[in-house]
Design a protein around this motif. Structure first.
Motif, PDB file in Angstrom:
ATOM      1  N   GLU A  52      34.198  40.667  35.770  1.00  0.00           N
ATOM      2  CA  GLU A  52      34.268  39.959  37.049  1.00  0.00           C
ATOM      3  C   GLU A  52      35.510  40.359  37.849  1.00  0.00           C
ATOM      4  O   GLU A  52      35.442  40.487  39.070  1.00  0.00           O
ATOM      5  CB  GLU A  52      34.231  38.437  36.823  1.00  0.00           C
ATOM      6  CG  GLU A  52      32.868  37.976  36.315  1.00  0.00           C
ATOM      7  CD  GLU A  52      32.708  36.455  36.248  1.00  0.00           C
ATOM      8  OE1 GLU A  52      31.650  36.019  35.786  1.00  0.00           O
ATOM      9  OE2 GLU A  52      33.645  35.724  36.643  1.00  0.00           O
ATOM     10  N   VAL A  53      36.625  40.559  37.149  1.00  0.00           N
ATOM     11  CA  VAL A  53      37.824  41.022  37.851  1.00  0.00           C
ATOM     12  C   VAL A  53      37.531  42.361  38.525  1.00  0.00           C
ATOM     13  O   VAL A  53      37.832  42.570  39.709  1.00  0.00           O
ATOM     14  CB  VAL A  53      39.031  41.175  36.894  1.00  0.00           C
ATOM     15  CG1 VAL A  53      40.226  41.796  37.622  1.00  0.00           C
ATOM     16  CG2 VAL A  53      39.409  39.830  36.282  1.00  0.00           C
ATOM     17  N   GLN A  54      36.907  43.247  37.750  1.00  0.00           N
ATOM     18  CA  GLN A  54      36.546  44.565  38.292  1.00  0.00           C
ATOM     19  C   GLN A  54      35.701  44.444  39.553  1.00  0.00           C
ATOM     20  O   GLN A  54      35.974  45.074  40.571  1.00  0.00           O
ATOM     21  CB  GLN A  54      35.699  45.308  37.253  1.00  0.00           C
ATOM     22  CG  GLN A  54      36.447  46.263  36.379  1.00  0.00           C
ATOM     23  CD  GLN A  54      35.443  47.114  35.609  1.00  0.00           C
ATOM     24  OE1 GLN A  54      34.824  46.610  34.671  1.00  0.00           O
ATOM     25  NE2 GLN A  54      35.300  48.373  35.995  1.00  0.00           N
ATOM     26  N   ALA A  55      34.653  43.633  39.451  1.00  0.00           N
ATOM     27  CA  ALA A  55      33.732  43.491  40.582  1.00  0.00           C
ATOM     28  C   ALA A  55      34.442  42.888  41.801  1.00  0.00           C
ATOM     29  O   ALA A  55      34.231  43.327  42.942  1.00  0.00           O
ATOM     30  CB  ALA A  55      32.542  42.623  40.173  1.00  0.00           C
ATOM     31  N   VAL A 170      42.826  46.721  35.921  1.00  0.00           N
ATOM     32  CA  VAL A 170      41.837  47.136  36.910  1.00  0.00           C
ATOM     33  C   VAL A 170      42.589  47.741  38.097  1.00  0.00           C
ATOM     34  O   VAL A 170      43.490  47.117  38.655  1.00  0.00           O
ATOM     35  CB  VAL A 170      40.987  45.933  37.356  1.00  0.00           C
ATOM     36  CG1 VAL A 170      40.050  46.327  38.495  1.00  0.00           C
ATOM     37  CG2 VAL A 170      40.191  45.378  36.176  1.00  0.00           C
ATOM     38  N   LEU A 171      42.217  48.963  38.427  1.00  0.00           N
ATOM     39  CA  LEU A 171      42.841  49.644  39.564  1.00  0.00           C
ATOM     40  C   LEU A 171      42.257  49.123  40.878  1.00  0.00           C
ATOM     41  O   LEU A 171      41.210  48.457  40.884  1.00  0.00           O
ATOM     42  CB  LEU A 171      42.597  51.152  39.468  1.00  0.00           C
ATOM     43  CG  LEU A 171      43.139  51.846  38.218  1.00  0.00           C
ATOM     44  CD1 LEU A 171      42.661  53.297  38.157  1.00  0.00           C
ATOM     45  CD2 LEU A 171      44.667  51.784  38.194  1.00  0.00           C
ATOM     46  N   VAL A 176      38.877  50.864  35.423  1.00  0.00           N
ATOM     47  CA  VAL A 176      39.723  50.249  34.406  1.00  0.00           C
ATOM     48  C   VAL A 176      40.536  51.332  33.694  1.00  0.00           C
ATOM     49  O   VAL A 176      39.995  52.375  33.330  1.00  0.00           O
ATOM     50  CB  VAL A 176      38.856  49.505  33.366  1.00  0.00           C
ATOM     51  CG1 VAL A 176      39.707  49.011  32.202  1.00  0.00           C
ATOM     52  CG2 VAL A 176      38.145  48.332  34.027  1.00  0.00           C
ATOM     53  N   ILE A 177      41.823  51.082  33.518  1.00  0.00           N
ATOM     54  CA  ILE A 177      42.606  51.974  32.658  1.00  0.00           C
ATOM     55  C   ILE A 177      43.094  51.191  31.449  1.00  0.00           C
ATOM     56  O   ILE A 177      43.280  49.978  31.498  1.00  0.00           O
ATOM     57  CB  ILE A 177      43.816  52.627  33.371  1.00  0.00           C
ATOM     58  CG1 ILE A 177      44.776  51.563  33.956  1.00  0.00           C
ATOM     59  CG2 ILE A 177      43.356  53.582  34.466  1.00  0.00           C
ATOM     60  CD1 ILE A 177      46.109  52.157  34.426  1.00  0.00           C
ATOM     61  N   GLY A 201      52.029  42.987  40.510  1.00  0.00           N
ATOM     62  CA  GLY A 201      50.635  42.941  40.971  1.00  0.00           C
ATOM     63  C   GLY A 201      50.336  43.864  42.133  1.00  0.00           C
ATOM     64  O   GLY A 201      49.281  43.760  42.753  1.00  0.00           O
ATOM     65  N   THR A 202      51.246  44.791  42.424  1.00  0.00           N
ATOM     66  CA  THR A 202      51.029  45.655  43.587  1.00  0.00           C
ATOM     67  C   THR A 202      50.358  46.981  43.236  1.00  0.00           C
ATOM     68  O   THR A 202      49.999  47.740  44.130  1.00  0.00           O
ATOM     69  CB  THR A 202      52.363  45.983  44.300  1.00  0.00           C
ATOM     70  OG1 THR A 202      53.183  46.735  43.399  1.00  0.00           O
ATOM     71  CG2 THR A 202      53.097  44.724  44.737  1.00  0.00           C
ATOM     72  N   LEU A 203      50.204  47.263  41.932  1.00  0.00           N
ATOM     73  CA  LEU A 203      49.631  48.560  41.548  1.00  0.00           C
ATOM     74  C   LEU A 203      48.298  48.437  40.833  1.00  0.00           C
ATOM     75  O   LEU A 203      47.480  49.366  40.865  1.00  0.00           O
ATOM     76  CB  LEU A 203      50.613  49.335  40.655  1.00  0.00           C
ATOM     77  CG  LEU A 203      51.963  49.713  41.285  1.00  0.00           C
ATOM     78  CD1 LEU A 203      52.827  50.451  40.272  1.00  0.00           C
ATOM     79  CD2 LEU A 203      51.761  50.565  42.538  1.00  0.00           C
ATOM     80  N   ALA A 204      48.069  47.331  40.156  1.00  0.00           N
ATOM     81  CA  ALA A 204      46.826  47.126  39.406  1.00  0.00           C
ATOM     82  C   ALA A 204      46.773  45.664  38.995  1.00  0.00           C
ATOM     83  O   ALA A 204      47.771  44.954  39.079  1.00  0.00           O
ATOM     84  CB  ALA A 204      46.793  48.034  38.172  1.00  0.00           C
ATOM     85  N   VAL A 205      45.600  45.241  38.544  1.00  0.00           N
ATOM     86  CA  VAL A 205      45.442  43.858  38.077  1.00  0.00           C
ATOM     87  C   VAL A 205      45.288  43.888  36.560  1.00  0.00           C
ATOM     88  O   VAL A 205      44.331  44.455  36.029  1.00  0.00           O
ATOM     89  CB  VAL A 205      44.210  43.195  38.716  1.00  0.00           C
ATOM     90  CG1 VAL A 205      44.044  41.771  38.181  1.00  0.00           C
ATOM     91  CG2 VAL A 205      44.343  43.184  40.236  1.00  0.00           C
TER      92      VAL A 205
END
Lengths: 469, 469
Positions: A52-55, A170-171, A176-177, A201-205
């Motif tokens: 869900e985060v990804q979406a 999540v990018l 996802v990395i 939180g400025t580069l990925a979640v």
């Protein structure tokens, strides 16, 4: 304002109950623990899992909706204030401890787990997670990682960064990395793990983290050293280290802080002295005994008026808890509490404390100082009233001078609180233009549409405060 | 081939004596400690100070000349092989220890200082720099930082990354950045310090570093545990940690390695056993005594056939030195020594050792294994002959399988040697496409003309080896 198409898609992803754009719901997440900053988000979204985060992030990237990841919002740099609107991404559902691996001494968690809950869970197995931000009762691990939180044990044990072994994130494009692993050594490529730690939180979640644990120290002991002379107190800090002793905790509290904490916690802190060192050592029993004795001697040599060793573990715990409550205690006194964390090399603590007092006097302000003297991380705290515009202007000028002094002494504008919005205008003082350019280049490379926590770290108006030379 | 205009300008910067494009001069820097890789640089340039480094890099950026920063070239990943020609940037003039700060427990150095020289200098003041790559007699600190070198003390003390507090570095455009400080805590912006550590000279050229020191441990003790059963030996490693003991060193050597090292060092290592653990503990005297006793008990419970505590500090030192000579010892036996450092979580060491032996048998190769068992960082070492093409092909296949197995067990393709050219084709197995993309984006952002150590880390042909699923 989120357009209807995007809103419907977001609701499809997280479910209607996890999408809140009511006035009341948004208001709650319009500010965090940092005073002076408040902006309404357009919606509050609480994903239930990584997919869900990804979406959500992917949709936000398509629709150019700002995403502000948020744990408990206990940060002190306005790092989670949704300054450009968009969605606040809440991790309240993603709060599980996924695994405690006793063979590899690691714990794997979702970002929403409360720091202290995790600490208690690993301690129940005889393991120890050293980073202990004062907010740990409410802060989340995800927040700690994004802010690279410090705490009282930084001197001996380091900070959050030193305990993050692996991340899943999540990018901005929704990919996802996975970085690192349960590995003490890993040099496969750039250190993306530590690039994400502290990136606010400025580069990925971040959606999952594996943290390093160490064996629980066998014993610990806590003591107080009381001073009528602040410089002697600060000199003691240097002397302890010069004697090759690294205590687990080496905290400084000045008189105003002591008085506020005692009025709040009622545990018998001395309020008639100018400053106190709160010192804790941990380790094998015999080493703790020996170190505490040596430290007591060093304190007395520096004219401590009294040295008191905590009589019981309960008393020791009460002292540490009282120290952790310093911000809350001070915050009761006046409507607005501005807590900073200018940090200097340990050898410069005495000079810095003196400078803070001089600056406070110059601007007619009440600035108490406490903090992690052992690692040079001081928290000058100004009690003010946000309704008094003249006072607030003096506060801003005073803190700008404090930051300037910290940098002059080889220090930094923030030791553990982060840059966020609050310190963005001063960042260039520390990093210079080339440093800011490098950071900007990295930000643009990873988040070209600037959807991830926009308005943080990088100053909008670099000339808001001009550094006086 | 460097065009005449550029050559003249470079000579103007560094002086004629520090610019060498003779055949003989270039040949010396056409390879490093990694077998199988050799390419001639166009010139060898040795700047004398930061300003010269700046000027050289700026010129190279203008003329699109590759820059390969190089310390002693002791890396094992072909990280300093000038694969795209250009200049090798030598740090032989920039090898000063600039300051040992006993108050803040730091040392500040130029990149060309030899690791062991620095270690000795700080130890003379009762301070300790823990990272101890086996090459430390010849390696430079600049090389250690660029490769994020590990060593024998990684388990307890971490690796180079954990000791780098501040860096000064020249960017591809010739600008200088300064990261970090003499600070235990610093969250002012992205962690550029650790982004540069381990970036293998591909993001910036390091010109100065401030490193963290710790007090010298009071005492240390060294022991050997001998095994006829490799799995019992590996299990001992897990058992020691499960008993909440973190030794300073916990090394594994198998029989072929033992035999080679003994033939080389003649210090009475047992050669009739299948494996040995070399264990060192340091710390306060009483803790060392107690831990070594406990460890000896644990070894015996796991059926160690013998446990020997080193009789004297000299004997202990001889054992450690012998271990550090393992690569040299093995390298004498056959023309080509291929040393890898697949790394797994500590709990998987036994499985990994078994897998390495099976893979060696499958391909009819002699692979001895030694390494840092405590942190899962193993060095399977293949003795071969580069002139035997068939054998070299089998070596390549075998190591590909070893990397694959390491990743399957939650490990990595390199624990401490770096990616360089040697492991670039395998990096995607560890990081996945999104991970590689992020790294690529960072590389392009910081070095858009790809002049900094080109051809390293990022594979030219990602399909050179296809991972078998």
């Amino acid at each position: 304002m989120i357009e209807t198409g995007a809103k419907e898609k977001l609701i499809q992803v997280v479910g209607r109950e996890n999408y809140d754009d009511t006035q009341a719901g948004r208001l709650v997440y319009s500010y965090d623990a940092s005073p002076q900053f408040q902006v309404m988000p357009d919606a509050v979204v609480a994903p239930r899992n990584k997919a869900e985060v990804q979406a959500v992030v992917k949709l936000c990237n398509e629709y150019r909706i700002p995403v502000v990841p948020r744990g408990s919002g206990s940060n002190l740099c306005a790092g989670t204030c949704p300054v450009e609107g968009g969605i606040v991404l809440l991790f309240k559902h993603m709060n599980r401890i996924l695994e405690i691996d006793e063979e590899n001494l690691t714990v794997t968690v979702e970002p929403g787990v409360i720091t202290l809950d995790m600490i208690k869970a690993v301690e129940a197995k005889g393991l120890f997670y050293p980073p202990d931000p004062s907010s740990m009762k409410i802060s989340t691990i995800g927040g700690n990682i994004n802010e690279n939180s410090g705490g009282l044990r930084g001197l001996k044990y380091g900070v959050t960064r030193d305990y993050v072994l692996a991340l899943e994130a999540v990018l901005a494009n929704g990919e996802v990395i996975r970085t690192g692993g349960k590995l003490a050594k890993d040099v496969a490529g750039y250190d993306l793990t530590r690039l994400l730690v502290g990136s606010e939180g400025t580069l990925a979640v971040i959606t999952e983290a594996t943290l390093k644990l160490v064996p629980m120290p066998e014993a610990k002991k806590t003591m107080l050293a009381l001073y009528q002379d602040i410089e002697a107190c600060a000199q003691t800090v240097s002397d302890i280290i010069a004697n090759r002793i690294i205590p687990a905790t080496l905290e400084f509290l000045d008189q105003p802080t002591l008085q506020a904490v005692e009025a709040f916690a009622h545990i018998g802190l001395p309020t008639n002295v100018k400053a106190v060192l709160l010192i804790e050592q941990d380790g094998p029993q015999e080493v703790v005994e020996r170190d505490i004795e040596k430290i007591a001697d060093i304190c007395r040599k520096q004219h401590a008026v009294d040295v008191k060793v905590a009589a019981s573990p309960e008393h020791a715990e009460a002292l540490m808890t009282a120290r952790r409550s310093a911000l809350s205690a001070l915050a009761r006194l006046k409507p607005t509490t501005i807590l900073e964390d200018a940090t200097v090399p340990r050898s410069e603590v005495a000079k810095m404390v003196v400078a803070i007092n001089e600056i406070a006097e110059k601007y007619g302000l009440h600035i108490g100082t406490f903090g992690h003297a052992g690692d040079g991380n001081l928290h000058p705290t100004c009690l003010a009233d946000i309704r008094d515009q003249d006072e607030m202007e003096r506060v801003e000028k005073a803190f700008a001078e404090i930051f300037q002094k910290a940098i002059e002494l080889g220090g930094t504008i923030t030791g553990e609180h982060g840059v966020g919005m609050a310190k963005a205008p001063y960042l260039e003082w520390k990093l210079g233009k080339p440093g800011i350019s490098v950071m900007n280049a990295i930000k643009n490379a990873l988040d070209p549409n600037h959807i991830l926590n926009p308005g943080k770290v990088f100053a909008k108006e670099t000339d808001r405060v001009v550094m006086e030379k």
